[in-house]
Design an enzyme around this catalytic site. Structure first.
Site, PDB file in Angstrom:
ATOM      1  N   GLU A  15       0.617  -1.166  -0.102  1.00 25.29           N
ATOM      2  CA  GLU A  15      -0.174   0.029  -0.477  1.00 25.29           C
ATOM      3  C   GLU A  15       0.789   0.897  -0.469  1.00 25.29           C
ATOM      4  OE1 GLU A  15      -3.820  -0.169   2.128  1.00 25.29           O
ATOM      5  OE2 GLU A  15      -2.351  -1.930   3.190  1.00 25.29           O
ATOM      6  N   SER A 147      -6.836  -2.190   1.512  1.00 24.10           N
ATOM      7  CA  SER A 147      -6.912  -1.851   0.219  1.00 24.10           C
ATOM      8  C   SER A 147      -7.358  -2.207  -1.319  1.00 24.10           C
ATOM      9  CB  SER A 147      -5.465  -0.605  -0.321  1.00 24.10           C
ATOM     10  OG  SER A 147      -5.195   0.019   0.528  1.00 24.10           O
ATOM     11  N   TYR A 211      -9.584   4.101  -5.282  1.00 22.57           N
ATOM     12  CA  TYR A 211      -8.663   5.123  -5.726  1.00 22.57           C
ATOM     13  C   TYR A 211      -8.807   5.966  -6.738  1.00 22.57           C
ATOM     14  CZ  TYR A 211      -6.986   3.269  -0.541  1.00 22.57           C
ATOM     15  OH  TYR A 211      -7.011   2.475   0.569  1.00 22.57           O
ATOM     16  N   ARG A 251     -11.354   3.184  11.465  1.00 28.27           N
ATOM     17  CA  ARG A 251     -12.642   3.244  10.231  1.00 28.27           C
ATOM     18  C   ARG A 251     -12.603   2.016  10.595  1.00 28.27           C
ATOM     19  NH1 ARG A 251     -10.637   3.518   5.345  1.00 28.27           N
ATOM     20  NH2 ARG A 251     -11.248   1.444   5.139  1.00 28.27           N
ATOM     21  N   ASP A 253     -15.743  -1.210   8.793  1.00 25.99           N
ATOM     22  CA  ASP A 253     -15.806  -2.098   7.613  1.00 25.99           C
ATOM     23  C   ASP A 253     -16.543  -2.601   7.888  1.00 25.99           C
ATOM     24  OD1 ASP A 253     -13.801   0.540   6.700  1.00 25.99           O
ATOM     25  OD2 ASP A 253     -12.670  -1.651   5.388  1.00 25.99           O
ATOM     26  N   GLU A 265     -13.867  -5.534   9.454  1.00 29.55           N
ATOM     27  CA  GLU A 265     -12.399  -5.985  10.071  1.00 29.55           C
ATOM     28  C   GLU A 265     -12.990  -4.180  10.773  1.00 29.55           C
ATOM     29  OE1 GLU A 265      -9.590  -4.241   7.681  1.00 29.55           O
ATOM     30  OE2 GLU A 265     -10.296  -3.041   6.094  1.00 29.55           O
ATOM     31  N   ASN A 267      -9.588  -0.580  10.987  1.00 30.72           N
ATOM     32  CA  ASN A 267      -8.672  -0.233  10.331  1.00 30.72           C
ATOM     33  C   ASN A 267      -7.927   0.704  11.240  1.00 30.72           C
ATOM     34  OD1 ASN A 267      -8.490  -1.335   7.290  1.00 30.72           O
ATOM     35  ND2 ASN A 267     -11.060  -0.128   7.275  1.00 30.72           N
ATOM     36  N   GLY A 271      -7.022   5.353   6.467  1.00 29.45           N
ATOM     37  CA  GLY A 271      -6.705   6.377   4.601  1.00 29.45           C
ATOM     38  C   GLY A 271      -6.969   7.577   4.803  1.00 29.45           C
TER      39      GLY A 271
HETATM   40  N1  LIG Z   1     -17.423 -11.224   3.181  1.00 24.56           N
HETATM   41  C1  LIG Z   1     -17.862 -10.682   2.619  1.00 24.56           C
HETATM   42  N2  LIG Z   1     -19.140 -10.080   1.833  1.00 24.56           N
HETATM   43  C2  LIG Z   1     -18.459  -9.559   1.164  1.00 24.56           C
HETATM   44  N3  LIG Z   1     -18.104  -8.744   0.465  1.00 24.56           N
HETATM   45  C3  LIG Z   1     -17.091  -8.707   1.039  1.00 24.56           C
HETATM   46  C4  LIG Z   1     -16.684  -9.662   2.307  1.00 24.56           C
HETATM   47  N4  LIG Z   1     -15.067  -9.502   2.856  1.00 24.56           N
HETATM   48  C5  LIG Z   1     -14.732  -8.476   1.725  1.00 24.56           C
HETATM   49  N5  LIG Z   1     -15.153  -7.606   0.909  1.00 24.56           N
HETATM   50  C6  LIG Z   1     -15.066  -6.590   0.024  1.00 24.56           C
HETATM   51  O1  LIG Z   1     -13.715  -6.765  -0.232  1.00 24.56           O
HETATM   52  C7  LIG Z   1     -13.608  -5.386   0.449  1.00 24.56           C
HETATM   53  C8  LIG Z   1     -12.240  -5.481   1.065  1.00 24.56           C
HETATM   54  O2  LIG Z   1     -12.310  -6.229   1.959  1.00 24.56           O
HETATM   55  P1  LIG Z   1     -11.882  -5.853   3.890  1.00 24.56           P
HETATM   56  O3  LIG Z   1     -12.341  -7.529   4.538  1.00 24.56           O
HETATM   57  O4  LIG Z   1     -12.310  -4.499   4.409  1.00 24.56           O
HETATM   58  O5  LIG Z   1      -9.951  -5.689   3.438  1.00 24.56           O
HETATM   59  P2  LIG Z   1      -9.295  -4.761   3.166  1.00 24.56           P
HETATM   60  O6  LIG Z   1      -8.363  -4.703   4.579  1.00 24.56           O
HETATM   61  O7  LIG Z   1      -8.646  -4.755   2.784  1.00 24.56           O
HETATM   62  O8  LIG Z   1     -10.070  -3.685   2.645  1.00 24.56           O
HETATM   63  C9  LIG Z   1     -14.731  -4.699   1.509  1.00 24.56           C
HETATM   64  O9  LIG Z   1     -14.929  -3.419   1.213  1.00 24.56           O
HETATM   65  C10 LIG Z   1     -15.827  -5.210   0.151  1.00 24.56           C
HETATM   66  O10 LIG Z   1     -16.214  -4.499  -0.376  1.00 24.56           O
HETATM   67 MG   LIG Z   2     -11.615  -2.423   4.201  1.00 25.74          MG
END
Ligand SMILES: Nc1ncnc2c1ncn2[C@@H]1O[C@H](COP(=O)(O)OP(=O)(O)O)[C@@H](O)[C@H]1O
Ligand SMILES: [Mg+2]
Length: 304
Positions: A15, A147, A211, A251, A253, A265, A267, A271
C-alpha cells in the site's frame, strides 16, 4: 512555537503508493497549521535516520504491513517518540483479520462466518467449505493486507484459480460472502463520528473502486439508514474500537444485509487521501481536514 513533526510515509507494504498520497495530504495540512515538517520513508537503515532527526512526535501515514501492524509502533516506543494512531498491541491485533474476528465474536460483534485455510496443512478446501456451512459464493483474502489487495469473491468454479493467486500467503481467510450494502464508520477519540455508505460501480469495493476517481464509487454521507440502524452501526464500531484497545482514529468496514451489520475489519490507520472516508466523515461533522490532522498530532502518545 509548534513542535516539529516527522511524517513517516511510503514504507515497504504493497500500500506504499496510498501511504504517499495520505502522507502528502497530511504534510500540506500540518504546514497550513504552521508545523515544521520533516519526512522520512522508512526503508533500510531508517532507525539511524530517525535518531538524527530526533523528533518528539511522529505522524504515521504508513499503511499496511510494517506501518500499521505494530512493528513501527514498537520501534517508536523504544526510541521514546510519540506517534499518532493506535499502540503496538491494538495495531498488531487489528491488522490480523483472524485474531480480530475472534475478538469480535468473543465480544458478540457480528462478523461473517470464516475459517483459516492453510495451503500446506489444511484439508481439501471444498470439504472445509461444506463442513463450515459457508456456501458459495465465498470470499478469500489475505489475513493481514489492506486496500482490498488479494480479496477475491469466488464461485465454486473459479475458486481454484483464485486460490493459486494467494498461494504466497500460505494462510488465508475464507469468509462467507455477504451481499448487501457497504457501510464504514469512523471512530475518533473513543467516540463514533459518523457512518458513510459506498456504492461502487464495480463488482465490489476493490482497489480500483477505492482509489481511482474514474471508477466513480458513490459516497453517501451520512449513510441513508433509519435513525435506529445508524445509531446501531455507530455503537458497534465504537465497541470494536474499544474492544481492541485502539487509539486516535479508526475506521470500521461493514456489510449491511437483511437489517444486520457484519463487521469485516477495523483499520487502525485509515486512509487520509482526498478520496478517503475518514476525512469525508469528519468534514460532515464540521471538522476541516487540517483540524483533523492537528487533532491527531495533539492526540499522539505512547502505547496507552
Ligand atoms: N465477506 C465479505 N462479503 C462481501 N464483501 C466482502 C467480504 N469481504 C470483503 N468484501 C469486500 O472487499 C472489500 C475489502 O475487504 P476488507 O475485509 O475490508 O479488506 P481490506 O483490508 O483489504 O480493506 C470490502 O470493503 C468489501 O467490499
Ligand atoms: Mg476494508
Amino acid at each position: 512555537m509548534k513542535n516539529m513533526i516527522l511524517v513517516l510515509m511510503g514504507g515497504m507494504s504493497v500500500e506504499k503508493e496510498i501511504s504517499i498520497l495520505s502522507g502528502k495530504a497530511c504534510i500540506k495540512a500540518l504546514r497550513k497549521k504552521k508545523y515544521k515538517v520533516k519526512v522520512l520513508d522508512p526503508k533500510g537503515n531508517f532507525i539511524n535516520e530517525i535518531r538524527k532527526i530526533k523528533p518528539k512526535i511522529v505522524f504515521n501515514a504508513l499503511h499496511g504491513r510494517f506501518g500499521e501492524d505494530g512493528y513501527i509502533q514498537s520501534i517508536l516506543e523504544s526510541e521514546k517518540i510519540k506517534y499518532t494512531h493506535s499502540g503496538v498491541l491494538a495495531s498488531s491485533i487489528a491488522i490480523d483479520k483472524e485474531i480480530s474476528k475472534k475478538i469480535f465474536i468473543n465480544k458478540k460483534i457480528n462478523t461473517p462466518k470464516f475459517f483459516v485455510y492453510n495451503y500446506n496443512n489444511s484439508l481439501n478446501i471444498y470439504t472445509l467449505i461444506k463442513k463450515s456451512k459457508i456456501n458459495f459464493p465465498i470470499v478469500i483474502k489475505p489475513i493481514n493486507e489492506g486496500s482490498s489487495i488479494g480479496v477475491y469473491i469466488c464461485t465454486k468454479k473459479n475458486l481454484n484459480k483464485n486460490l493459486e493467486k494467494l498461494k504466497k500467503y500460505n494462510r488465508i481467510l475464507v469468509e462467507k460472502y455477504i451481499p448487501g450494502r457497504e457501510i464504514q464508520v469512523a471512530v475518533m477519540n473513543n467516540k463514533a463520528l459518523g457512518a458513510i455508505e459506498l456504492k461502487p460501480k464495480r463488482k465490489f469495493y476493490d482497489y480500483c473502486a477505492k482509489y481511482s476517481s474514474k471508477a466513480k464509487t458513490k459516497h453517501i454521507m451520512p449513510a441513508p439508514l433509519e435513525s435506529k440502524k445508524y445509531k446501531e452501526v455507530l455503537r458497534i464500531a465504537r465497541k470494536a474500537h474499544l474492544s481492541l484497545g485502539c487509539q486516535g482514529i479508526t475506521r470500521s468496514d461493514f456489510r449491511y444485509y437483511k437489517n444486520k451489520f457484519f463487521l469485516l475489519e477495523i483499520n487502525t490507520q485509515p486512509g487520509m487521501t482526498n478520496l478517503s472516508l475518514v476525512p469525508e466523515i469528519a468534514a460532515y461533522k464540521g471538522i476541516k481536514f487540517e483540524n483533523l490532522v492537528e487533532w491527531m498530532v495533539k492526540d499522539a502518545g505512547y502505547d496507552r
